[in-house]
Design a protein around this motif. Structure first.
Motif, PDB file in Angstrom:
ATOM      1  N   ASP A   1       0.835  -1.201   0.000  1.00  0.00           N
ATOM      2  CA  ASP A   1       0.000   0.000   0.000  1.00  0.00           C
ATOM      3  C   ASP A   1       0.873   1.256   0.000  1.00  0.00           C
ATOM      4  O   ASP A   1       0.725   2.139  -0.839  1.00  0.00           O
ATOM      5  CB  ASP A   1      -0.921  -0.043   1.226  1.00  0.00           C
TER       6      ASP A   1
ATOM      7  N   PRO B   1      -3.151  -8.673  -1.199  1.00  0.00           N
ATOM      8  CA  PRO B   1      -3.305  -7.225  -1.373  1.00  0.00           C
ATOM      9  C   PRO B   1      -4.715  -6.776  -1.702  1.00  0.00           C
ATOM     10  O   PRO B   1      -5.181  -5.771  -1.171  1.00  0.00           O
ATOM     11  CB  PRO B   1      -2.364  -6.913  -2.543  1.00  0.00           C
TER      12      PRO B   1
ATOM     13  N   PHE C   1      -5.937  -4.388   1.036  1.00  0.00           N
ATOM     14  CA  PHE C   1      -5.733  -3.030   0.515  1.00  0.00           C
ATOM     15  C   PHE C   1      -6.415  -2.920  -0.846  1.00  0.00           C
ATOM     16  O   PHE C   1      -5.742  -2.761  -1.868  1.00  0.00           O
ATOM     17  CB  PHE C   1      -4.241  -2.718   0.346  1.00  0.00           C
TER      18      PHE C   1
ATOM     19  N   HIS D   1      -7.741  -0.727  -2.517  1.00  0.00           N
ATOM     20  CA  HIS D   1      -7.421   0.454  -3.327  1.00  0.00           C
ATOM     21  C   HIS D   1      -6.051   0.364  -4.006  1.00  0.00           C
ATOM     22  O   HIS D   1      -5.739   1.200  -4.842  1.00  0.00           O
ATOM     23  CB  HIS D   1      -7.504   1.723  -2.470  1.00  0.00           C
ATOM     24  N   VAL D   2      -5.238  -0.656  -3.684  1.00  0.00           N
ATOM     25  CA  VAL D   2      -3.936  -0.804  -4.343  1.00  0.00           C
ATOM     26  C   VAL D   2      -4.123  -0.992  -5.844  1.00  0.00           C
ATOM     27  O   VAL D   2      -3.298  -0.558  -6.644  1.00  0.00           O
ATOM     28  CB  VAL D   2      -3.121  -1.961  -3.722  1.00  0.00           C
TER      29      VAL D   2
END
Length: 172
Positions: A63, A94, A98, A100-101
């Motif tokens: 991130d 991921p 996360f 939004h990665v």
């Protein structure tokens, strides 16, 4: 930064100049380590990231890293940075932690024994068993000219240990 820094780099040089930097895994402490690496070895960009499996200590700073790579001012930094992993590793790792990665990195799914060409280096993923909580775990055979490196992370066993591509590496 001394916590489970699970990451390593493949650096390609041509005529003494860095032409490509491939990061394998993105564990805790990788960002400070990359800053040190930049100062000591002149490696300024990350061309792509390969992930071995979806345990947090192997992708914990993806991130932070993808955000920094997106916002740095280097013209030679690929944006979005390609992120190679098996579909299962991406979804459990991921993308789950996360989500939004994917806005800052470009996910590129890997399949066992399907080679990825990175300039004059070939990276071929192979399946490893790392237990039920690490789906899609992989190691990598890295080939350049007549040299072969077998790179792995922590795992229980290689799924196809007799595959000819795994035989006679220069380094394991």
């Amino acid at each position: 930064y001394r916590q489970a820094n699970v990451s390593y780099s493949l650096v390609q040089r041509r005529d003494g100049q860095v032409v490509r930097h491939t990061l394998i895994d993105c564990g805790m402490g990788v960002v400070p380590s990359l800053l040190d690496f930049e100062r000591s070895h002149g490696v300024h960009v990350v061309n792509e990231i390969f992930l071995t499996h979806p345990h947090f200590d192997h992708f914990a700073q993806i991130d932070w890293l993808t955000m920094n790579l997106l916002r740095n001012r280097r013209d030679d930094q690929p944006r979005p940075v390609p992120i190679y992993a098996s579909q299962a590793c991406w979804e459990e790792g991921p993308d789950y932690h996360f989500s939004h990665v994917k806005e800052r990195g470009e996910f590129r799914p890997l399949e066992p024994w399907t080679t990825v060409a990175l300039d004059d280096v070939a990276v071929t993923p192979f399946s490893v068993d790392h237990g039920p909580r690490a789906p899609g775990a992989m190691g990598f055979v890295v080939q350049h000219a007549d040299r072969k490196i077998v790179l792995t992370s922590d795992f229980l066993r290689v799924v196809e240990e007799d595959h000819p591509l795994l035989s006679r590496p220069d380094v394991c």
